[in-house]
Design an enzyme around this catalytic site. Structure first.
Site, PDB file in Angstrom:
ATOM      1  N   GLY A 164       0.759  -1.185   0.115  1.00 56.17           N
ATOM      2  CA  GLY A 164      -0.035  -0.130  -0.210  1.00 56.17           C
ATOM      3  C   GLY A 164       0.632   1.289   0.088  1.00 56.17           C
ATOM      4  N   LYS A 200      -6.041  -0.491 -13.321  1.00 59.21           N
ATOM      5  CA  LYS A 200      -7.451   0.023 -13.209  1.00 59.21           C
ATOM      6  C   LYS A 200      -7.744  -0.264 -11.800  1.00 59.21           C
ATOM      7  CE  LYS A 200     -11.703  -0.085 -14.772  1.00 59.21           C
ATOM      8  NZ  LYS A 200     -12.145   1.340 -15.288  1.00 59.21           N
ATOM      9  N   LYS A 236      -3.633  -7.166   8.129  1.00 56.24           N
ATOM     10  CA  LYS A 236      -4.659  -8.194   8.277  1.00 56.24           C
ATOM     11  C   LYS A 236      -4.981  -8.238   9.736  1.00 56.24           C
ATOM     12  CE  LYS A 236      -2.839 -10.174   4.211  1.00 56.24           C
ATOM     13  NZ  LYS A 236      -1.977 -11.273   3.723  1.00 56.24           N
ATOM     14  N   GLU A 274      -0.950 -13.693  -4.272  1.00 57.28           N
ATOM     15  CA  GLU A 274      -2.120 -12.805  -3.837  1.00 57.28           C
ATOM     16  C   GLU A 274      -2.924 -12.455  -5.138  1.00 57.28           C
ATOM     17  OE1 GLU A 274       0.078 -10.210  -0.130  1.00 57.28           O
ATOM     18  OE2 GLU A 274      -0.851  -8.964  -1.909  1.00 57.28           O
ATOM     19  N   ASN A 289       4.173 -13.018  -2.287  1.00 57.83           N
ATOM     20  CA  ASN A 289       4.954 -12.985  -1.027  1.00 57.83           C
ATOM     21  C   ASN A 289       5.860 -14.073  -1.026  1.00 57.83           C
ATOM     22  OD1 ASN A 289       3.402 -10.784  -0.293  1.00 57.83           O
ATOM     23  ND2 ASN A 289       1.815 -12.057   0.151  1.00 57.83           N
ATOM     24  N   ARG A 291       7.786 -15.503   1.237  1.00 59.45           N
ATOM     25  CA  ARG A 291       7.902 -15.663   2.437  1.00 59.45           C
ATOM     26  C   ARG A 291       7.043 -16.876   3.208  1.00 59.45           C
ATOM     27  NH1 ARG A 291       5.568 -10.550   2.670  1.00 59.45           N
ATOM     28  NH2 ARG A 291       3.562 -10.886   3.834  1.00 59.45           N
ATOM     29  N   VAL A 294       2.038 -14.610   8.064  1.00 62.10           N
ATOM     30  CA  VAL A 294       1.792 -14.632   9.529  1.00 62.10           C
ATOM     31  C   VAL A 294       0.319 -15.545   9.434  1.00 62.10           C
ATOM     32  CG1 VAL A 294       0.314 -13.297  11.103  1.00 62.10           C
ATOM     33  CG2 VAL A 294       2.191 -12.122   9.883  1.00 62.10           C
ATOM     34  N   ARG A 342      -5.735 -12.069  15.049  1.00 60.93           N
ATOM     35  CA  ARG A 342      -4.369 -11.819  15.346  1.00 60.93           C
ATOM     36  C   ARG A 342      -4.534 -10.694  16.513  1.00 60.93           C
ATOM     37  NH1 ARG A 342      -1.025  -9.650  10.014  1.00 60.93           N
ATOM     38  NH2 ARG A 342      -1.501 -11.380   8.639  1.00 60.93           N
TER      39      ARG A 342
HETATM   40  C1  MV4 Z   1      -5.671  -2.540  -5.592  1.00 63.75           C
HETATM   41  C2  MV4 Z   1      -6.865  -2.635  -5.164  1.00 63.75           C
HETATM   42  C3  MV4 Z   1      -7.906  -2.428  -6.121  1.00 63.75           C
HETATM   43  N1  MV4 Z   1      -7.573  -2.154  -7.406  1.00 63.75           N
HETATM   44  N2  MV4 Z   1      -5.397  -2.676  -7.058  1.00 63.75           N
HETATM   45  C4  MV4 Z   1      -3.517  -2.558  -1.391  1.00 63.75           C
HETATM   46  C5  MV4 Z   1      -2.080  -3.149  -1.120  1.00 63.75           C
HETATM   47  C6  MV4 Z   1      -1.375  -3.663  -2.163  1.00 63.75           C
HETATM   48  N3  MV4 Z   1      -0.984  -4.977  -1.829  1.00 63.75           N
HETATM   49  C7  MV4 Z   1      -2.528  -3.627  -3.281  1.00 63.75           C
HETATM   50  N4  MV4 Z   1      -3.632  -3.215  -2.830  1.00 63.75           N
HETATM   51  C8  MV4 Z   1      -4.787  -2.837  -3.573  1.00 63.75           C
HETATM   52  N5  MV4 Z   1      -4.560  -2.763  -4.821  1.00 63.75           N
HETATM   53  C9  MV4 Z   1      -6.289  -2.566  -8.014  1.00 63.75           C
HETATM   54  N6  MV4 Z   1      -6.071  -2.473  -9.157  1.00 63.75           N
HETATM   55  C10 MV4 Z   1      -7.037  -2.513  -3.921  1.00 63.75           C
HETATM   56  C11 MV4 Z   1      -5.943  -2.704  -3.087  1.00 63.75           C
HETATM   57  C12 MV4 Z   1      -6.358  -2.527  -1.626  1.00 63.75           C
HETATM   58  C13 MV4 Z   1      -6.441  -3.583  -0.969  1.00 63.75           C
HETATM   59  C14 MV4 Z   1      -5.980  -5.128  -1.336  1.00 63.75           C
HETATM   60  C15 MV4 Z   1      -5.977  -6.001  -0.519  1.00 63.75           C
HETATM   61  C16 MV4 Z   1      -6.434  -5.867   0.736  1.00 63.75           C
HETATM   62  C17 MV4 Z   1      -6.595  -4.876   1.283  1.00 63.75           C
HETATM   63  C18 MV4 Z   1      -6.780  -3.739   0.493  1.00 63.75           C
HETATM   64  C19 MV4 Z   1      -7.293  -2.204   1.206  1.00 63.75           C
HETATM   65  C20 MV4 Z   1      -6.995  -1.127   0.295  1.00 63.75           C
HETATM   66  C21 MV4 Z   1      -6.777  -1.435  -1.182  1.00 63.75           C
END
Ligand code: MV4
Length: 520
Positions: A164, A200, A236, A274, A289, A291, A294, A342
């Site tokens: 993020g 997107k 998480k 993921e 990931n 690794r 958790v 957690r």
């Molecule tokens: C995104 C998304 C929506 N659309 N990508 C957040 C952390 C990073 N690992 C990727 N993330 C996101 N990517 C697209 N194209 C929304 C998130 C996201 C999110 C993803 C997984 C778990 C929680 C989240 C919380 C906010 C935004």
């Protein structure tokens, strides 16, 4: 392989030490000045001090860790999660020193650490990726062209990122330039690399991840999904397996994509792919990931596999020992349902503010279907030097409903005195109607957080009154004893207002906490 350096702390260090011992391996702990009394130090066969409390001076210091491994005669290093676990330079330093890195190769870590390269590799392997660019954007003009092509809203992401940081949501043309510069600046500051790409923006997806295991003999298996949508600021809080949103057919397609992804980078060891799963059922690769994570225990309980032991076996050149028939895409089949909460040192009633203090008393839940993976015990000091994760409470049941019932029961057995924790938050989520229906996505906590935390606890006022009555009776009896009265005579007197000596101070304190919790 006879002796393993555990280059981590807290619950994951304890978890790895346990796996070493079951595999017949000795485990060497490392510890900072803040962790002299930590359980991982006591549980290991030897322990090496590696410096002052700040991580940069201890758990992140590569030369000190390599020296600790060499000095104690280790042949291998397990990095756990966090700290150096996804630093290609650490995997390389281990290998260069003649030590086995318990994890993938430095090349695989590097490939997956660069998010645009990961997207290119996944695309080439036929894994669906979120529509967007697979190379960094040159400038905000290119960002605008690509955003227009994708259609708003779009997300700008840091190529070196993950988790993020350096992410910016862009709703229209006018926002592109500012968001691009902001994302680039943040990425440069956080990762020393300002490269940014665009995707997107998917609305209300779920975060679903597939656990894989791969050995040196070319075998790759998928161990189903974990539903990780309940997050707060990219941390998480609750994970489960399987996901209410994944049918056997979808699980098969996800598993095929995940094993293809692992194959594309020559992956070895435990890893996680993921995905974002949209409400209409499409899924897209997000990140890998490289690794142990958790939340790995929910997979262990549902698939009957010890992932950390398998990591050790694979690192030692042995074949993975995953039993059961593997179906298409190398997938195994789930049995029952597991949920992880957690338990963090954070105050859910104060915006999850990290808490510190001495863990004065701890009652650990146990009994049918309950697993407690902790990195602390009573007497330990909880500081702000490290992650607030104290322990993970994991419940298994034949069905999701049974797992939730067990989790509630275990959460009410758990007593933590000394500092606020996420425990009351979890108790309330386990009663939330949307959660119970499995209606969760990455926006769940933002929508439900206030409602969940305002919710009356289960037994409500009756429980509060019962606890209050018990406390008053304790104090009255104690005061009566001091004055030489019988129990019956004490009952006749009004509240003493004096400190209780009748009940143990721990019982009194835990009742007070229950009461405070009930009245919140
Ligand atoms: C995104 C998304 C929506 N659309 N990508 C957040 C952390 C990073 N690992 C990727 N993330 C996101 N990517 C697209 N194209 C929304 C998130 C996201 C999110 C993803 C997984 C778990 C929680 C989240 C919380 C906010 C935004």
């Amino acid at each position: 392989m006879k002796r393993v350096l555990v280059a981590n702390r807290g619950e994951i260090a304890v978890r790895v030490i346990r796996a070493c011992h079951e595999e017949g391996l000795a485990a060497v702990a490392v510890y900072s000045e803040a962790d002299r009394l930590a359980p991982h130090v006591r549980d290991a066969d030897a322990a090496v001090p590696i410096g002052p409390a700040p991580s940069a001076d201890s758990y992140l210091n590569i030369p000190k860790l390599i020296a600790a491994a060499k000095d104690t005669g280790c042949q291998a290093v397990h990095p756990g999660y966090g700290f150096l676990s996804e630093r290609a330079a650490f995997a390389e330093a281990c290998t260069d020193a003649g030590l086995i890195f318990v994890g993938p190769t430095a090349a695989a870590i590097k490939a997956m650490g660069d998010k645009t390269e990961a997207r290119r590799r996944m695309q080439a392997a036929g894994v669906p990726v979120v529509p967007g660019t697979t190379t960094p954007l040159r400038d905000h003009f290119e960002a605008r062209t690509e955003a227009k092509r994708l259609g708003y809203p779009v997300l700008l992401k840091a190529a070196a990122g993950g988790g993020g940081k350096g992410m910016r949501l862009v709703a229209n043309d006018g926002e592109v330039e500012g968001a691009f510069q902001a994302a680039r600046g943040e990425a440069q500051k956080a990762f020393g690399d300002g490269a940014v790409y665009v995707e997107k923006y998917l609305q209300r997806p779920r975060h679903i991840e597939i656990q894989i295991l791969a050995d040196h003999r070319g075998r790759v298996v998928a161990l189903g999904e974990r539903e990780c949508s309940i997050q707060r600021r990219h941390q998480k809080l609750i994970e489960e397996s399987p996901s209410a949103a994944v049918s056997p057919a979808l699980r098969r397609r996800l598993s095929e994509a995940a094993t293809a992804a692992a194959g594309a980078v020559g992956y070895v060891s435990a890893g996680t792919i993921e995905f974002l799963l949209t409400p209409s059922g499409e899924f897209y690769f997000l990140e890998m990931n490289t690794r142990i994570q958790v939340e790995h225990p929910v997979t262990e309980l549902v698939y009957g596999v010890d992932l950390v032991r398998e990591q050790l076996r694979i690192a030692g050149g042995q074949a993975m020992r995953v039993h059961g028939a593997t179906g298409p895409g190398g997938q195994l089949h789930p049995r029952g349902h597991a949920i992880e909460c957690r338990i963090t040192a954070e105050d859910p009633f104060n915006d999850f503010l990290p808490a510190t203090g001495v863990l004065q008393y701890l009652r650990v839940p146990s009994g049918p279907g309950i697993r407690w993976d902790a990195g602390v015990e009573a007497g330990n000091d909880v500081t702000l030097f490290y992650d607030p994760l104290l322990a993970k409470l994991i419940a298994w049941g034949e069905t999701r409903d049974v797992a939730i019932q067990r989790m509630r029961r275990a959460l009410s057995e758990l007593v933590i005195v000394g500092l606020p924790t996420s425990q009351p938050f979890h108790l309330r989520v386990m009663e939330d109607a949307e959660f119970l229906k499995g209606e969760i996505d990455i926006g769940y906590l933002e929508r439900a957080g206030a409602r969940v935390l305002a919710a009356a606890p289960r037994a409500g006022l009756e429980r509060a009154l019962a606890v209050a009555a018990a406390m008053v009776a304790d104090e009255r009896r104690a005061a009566g004893r001091r004055d030489g009265l019988t129990a019956a005579e004490s009952e006749q007197r009004g509240p003493s207002g004096r400190r209780a000596v009748g009940a143990s101070p721990w019982v009194t304190e835990s009742r007070r906490m229950n009461l405070r919790d009930s009245l919140e």
